[in-house]
Design an enzyme around this catalytic site. Structure first.
Site, PDB file in Angstrom:
ATOM      1  N   GLU A 202     107.613  10.339  14.229  1.00  0.00           N
ATOM      2  CA  GLU A 202     106.532  11.197  14.726  1.00  0.00           C
ATOM      3  C   GLU A 202     105.749  10.448  15.785  1.00  0.00           C
ATOM      4  OE1 GLU A 202     102.754  13.282  15.206  1.00  0.00           O
ATOM      5  OE2 GLU A 202     103.041  11.210  14.620  1.00  0.00           O
TER       6      GLU A 202
ATOM      7  N   ASP B   2     106.764   6.869   9.491  1.00  0.00           N
ATOM      8  CA  ASP B   2     106.626   5.803  10.492  1.00  0.00           C
ATOM      9  C   ASP B   2     105.162   5.581  10.849  1.00  0.00           C
ATOM     10  OD1 ASP B   2     106.817   8.414  11.751  1.00  0.00           O
ATOM     11  OD2 ASP B   2     106.993   7.418  13.688  1.00  0.00           O
TER      12      ASP B   2
ATOM     13  N   ASP C 295      97.064   7.277   8.681  1.00  0.00           N
ATOM     14  CA  ASP C 295      98.057   8.008   9.496  1.00  0.00           C
ATOM     15  C   ASP C 295      99.449   7.493   9.193  1.00  0.00           C
ATOM     16  OD1 ASP C 295      99.345   9.501  11.394  1.00  0.00           O
ATOM     17  OD2 ASP C 295      98.463   8.508  13.111  1.00  0.00           O
TER      18      ASP C 295
HETATM   19 ZN   LIG Z   1     100.357  10.830  12.178  1.00  0.00          ZN
END
Ligand SMILES: [Zn+2]
Length: 376
Positions: free
Chosen positions: A134, A69, A100
């Site tokens: 997350e 995600d 990320d």
């Molecule tokens: Zn992350």
């Protein structure tokens, strides 16, 4: 020859997997990992899709940890290219999740593919634990998978989290722990009244101020070799009706402590409540723990990572416990060694998030080097 890691990464970025939507990312991983002998198990909790993929039955078990995600894009007109149409400009690949942490995931997969090619009969087991929650509430993600693994006696020895840990150059910083984080909502009750008749009221803002002053000024600990000193911060404070002539009946204060391994949550709660009681406040308080502190001071995983980073990049990596929480907090309590190692984090969660293209193959090579050292 185009980099396999880059190819996989661009395919992943093109899937707009905003929490908790996995948008088909894990299916792609399942196809790649099944092809090299991983048993893939999808674990759905609530609206969160998680993947547990494992190759091998025996221990020790090295698990790569990651999330598919991504956070929302923010205003699209501020992006120089579509956040879900990856684009390379000046050696940087732009897209939401580039740093990320879809680059970490892509590098894990290609590292496993390369490793398995020449080590089909490696010792122990390799796993990937991938969640799609997350960046969100983190309730139905890694924590639930870890619970399920614990319940059936599956134990992770080494957890390598692919979060962007690097600061300026790939590999310059790895995270070997995190401070704990605990939140509180404190409500102090008084008696509402007219500001002209204070003797008929009891102002809770006045009452709580000296206690807050003491909490904010308190030296909780001095930290230690791995952690800075514990810090107390008020994040929100609300009281009042909005008019000028009413003493409020209550005040609500939100605060957070980021704490070192010198303290635990019980000590924090006891110290805080002792101070509140000292001022004879009429209060209620709700505590919520968002993560225990953890530390992997040394061990095979740290050593393997240090050596592999040195071999691939020439850098002597620095161990750090700074930064926000990560899913490592859910794995550390099982006794696993936990380390975060991933690309440069300078653009994460920002508009125009990006990753250096030349770092992708290096990151994959670093992960592969760790596999070779730990599971020859
Ligand atoms: Zn992350």
């Amino acid at each position: 020859m185009e980099s396999e890691t880059l190819k996989l990464l661009t395919t992943l970025i093109a899937k707009p997997s905003i929490t908790p939507d996995d948008a088909g990312c894990q299916q792609l991983l399942i196809e790649r990992l099944s092809a090299i002998g991983f048993e893939c198990e999808t674990m759905v909790f609530g609206d969160v899709t998680n993947l547990w993929a494992r190759r091998g039955q025996s221990s020790p078990l090295l698990a790569f940890i990651g999330h598919t995600d991504v956070v929302p894009t923010g205003p699209l007109d501020e992006w120089h290219s579509d956040p879900f149409k990856p684009e390379i400009r000046d050696g940087l690949l732009y897209g939401r999740g580039a740093a990320d942490m879809k680059s970490g995931i892509a590098a894990m997969v290609t590292a496993c593919e390369q490793f398995v090619k020449s080590n089909a009969d490696h010792r122990g087991s390799i796993a990937l634990l991938i969640t799609s929650d997350e960046e969100g509430p983190s309730i139905d993600g890694t924590v639930k998978v870890v619970e399920a693994l614990e319940a059936r006696g599956e134990k992770i020895d080494w957890a390598l989290v692919g979060e962007p840990s690097s600061s300026i150059e790939l590999g310059d910083v790895v995270k070997n722990g995190r401070r704990g984080s605990i939140n509180a909502i404190l409500t102090v009750h008084g008696v509402q009244g007219h500001v002209a008749y204070p003797q008929l009221a009891d102002n809770p803002v006045h009452r709580v101020m000296p206690a807050l002053d003491q909490l904010a000024a308190l030296s909780w600990d001095n930290g230690n070799e791995f952690f800075p000193a514990t810090s107390f911060q008020i994040s929100n404070m609300n009281a009042g009706t909005g008019v000028a002539n009413v003493i409020p009946g209550q005040v609500e204060i939100h605060f957070n402590l980021r704490y070192s391994t010198e303290l635990d949550d019980q000590q924090i709660i006891e110290t805080t409540e002792a101070i509140l009681k000292q001022y004879e406040l009429d209060y209620s308080i709700e505590w919520s723990l968002s993560g225990y502190p953890f530390l992997t001071a040394e061990g095979e995983l740290v050593e393997a990572a240090q050596q592999s980073i040195k071999q691939v990049t020439g850098i002597d990596t620095e161990l750090s416990t700074a930064g926000g929480t990560s899913d490592g907090r859910f794995i550390a309590p099982t006794g696993a060694q936990v380390l975060e190692l991933g690309p440069v984090n300078e653009s994460i969660h920002k508009i125009n998030e990006h990753v250096r293209v030349s770092d992708l193959d290096k990151l994959s090579a670093i992960y592969q080097g760790i596999l070779e050292k730990l599971l020859p």
